[in-house]
Design a protein around this motif. Sequence first.
Motif, PDB file in Angstrom:
ATOM      1  N   ARG A 201      52.654-128.030   7.575  1.00  0.00           N
ATOM      2  CA  ARG A 201      53.896-128.422   6.607  1.00  0.00           C
ATOM      3  C   ARG A 201      54.733-127.411   6.822  1.00  0.00           C
ATOM      4  O   ARG A 201      54.570-125.774   6.988  1.00  0.00           O
TER       5      ARG A 201
ATOM      6  N   GLN B 142      58.425-131.021  -2.812  1.00  0.00           N
ATOM      7  CA  GLN B 142      57.722-132.152  -2.308  1.00  0.00           C
ATOM      8  C   GLN B 142      56.643-132.708  -3.241  1.00  0.00           C
ATOM      9  O   GLN B 142      55.896-133.315  -3.106  1.00  0.00           O
TER      10      GLN B 142
ATOM     11  N   THR C 282      49.152-135.085   7.848  1.00  0.00           N
ATOM     12  CA  THR C 282      49.061-134.502   6.582  1.00  0.00           C
ATOM     13  C   THR C 282      49.876-135.264   5.556  1.00  0.00           C
ATOM     14  O   THR C 282      49.917-134.878   4.125  1.00  0.00           O
ATOM     15  N   TYR C 283      50.318-136.322   5.918  1.00  0.00           N
ATOM     16  CA  TYR C 283      51.254-137.435   5.151  1.00  0.00           C
ATOM     17  C   TYR C 283      50.281-138.142   4.502  1.00  0.00           C
ATOM     18  O   TYR C 283      49.392-138.650   5.066  1.00  0.00           O
TER      19      TYR C 283
ATOM     20  N   THR D   4      50.931-132.572  11.835  1.00  0.00           N
ATOM     21  CA  THR D   4      51.903-132.562  10.641  1.00  0.00           C
ATOM     22  C   THR D   4      51.745-134.102  10.114  1.00  0.00           C
ATOM     23  O   THR D   4      51.564-134.305   8.956  1.00  0.00           O
TER      24      THR D   4
ATOM     25  N   TYR E 198      47.448-128.869   6.086  1.00  0.00           N
ATOM     26  CA  TYR E 198      48.780-128.874   5.278  1.00  0.00           C
ATOM     27  C   TYR E 198      49.267-127.227   5.354  1.00  0.00           C
ATOM     28  O   TYR E 198      50.477-127.221   5.622  1.00  0.00           O
TER      29      TYR E 198
END
Length: 253
Positions: free
Chosen positions: A27, A114, A205-206, A202, A23
Amino acid sequence: MSDPTPGIRARQAASFGSRAGAYAEHRPDYAREAIEWGLAGADGTPRRVLDLAAGTGKVTVTLAELGLDVTAVEPDPEMLAELSRLLPSVTALAGRAEQIPLPDASVDAVFAGQAFHWFDADLAMTEMARVLRPGGVFVPMWNYEDESVPWVAEFTEIARMGGRRPDTDGDRQPATHPAFTPFESGRFRHAHRRTADSLAETLQTYSRVIVSDPAETAPLVAQVRHFLETNPATASGEFDLPLITWTFRSRRR
């Protein structure tokens, strides 16, 4: 995609620590102009700022670069440890939006990058009102890919796993709260330097990917990589991922 069940949502909210290092590495940060616009919503000049649910410090770092006295509060111990490793001079505390470990009227601004959609909104805004001085500002913000760019729209169509990004300000704008003025909104373009590999990382990392069965997400990641490696805008090594920082601000009454 319909909203997740409470159990899945709780798993998603608690999932980020398992990818704290990724992250922090992959991110994007937030448009500096968006952060400055948020600060400008306060009465007077903000000096003491809280980054709430700070994660690994994506908002924190810019607030610190602006010379502000920043406190970061984060519930996940692994995310908090990563933030402290990257930003050792920042005061970093364990805590939640619904129970902020700060005194009354102790900050001039509260940011949430976020993160606000994970909060119990009414409880969190009541707590933010407690720690903000009158005239202080609350600034929730989100990064989204800029889908006005054709290749980005195609990428997000592949990557979203059936999810839907908000279409209007009202889809993300927090509900009104008696302690706060009506929200204003702004959108600020910026970009994140990426490669096909780093953008695929990336994606992982969701939260919806982290909590999914790897057997389900592996084909998605492979499809994303293939798209990025064959798309002319992204196939030649590094490229800019166009982003919009979608930002709201509201003053403490």
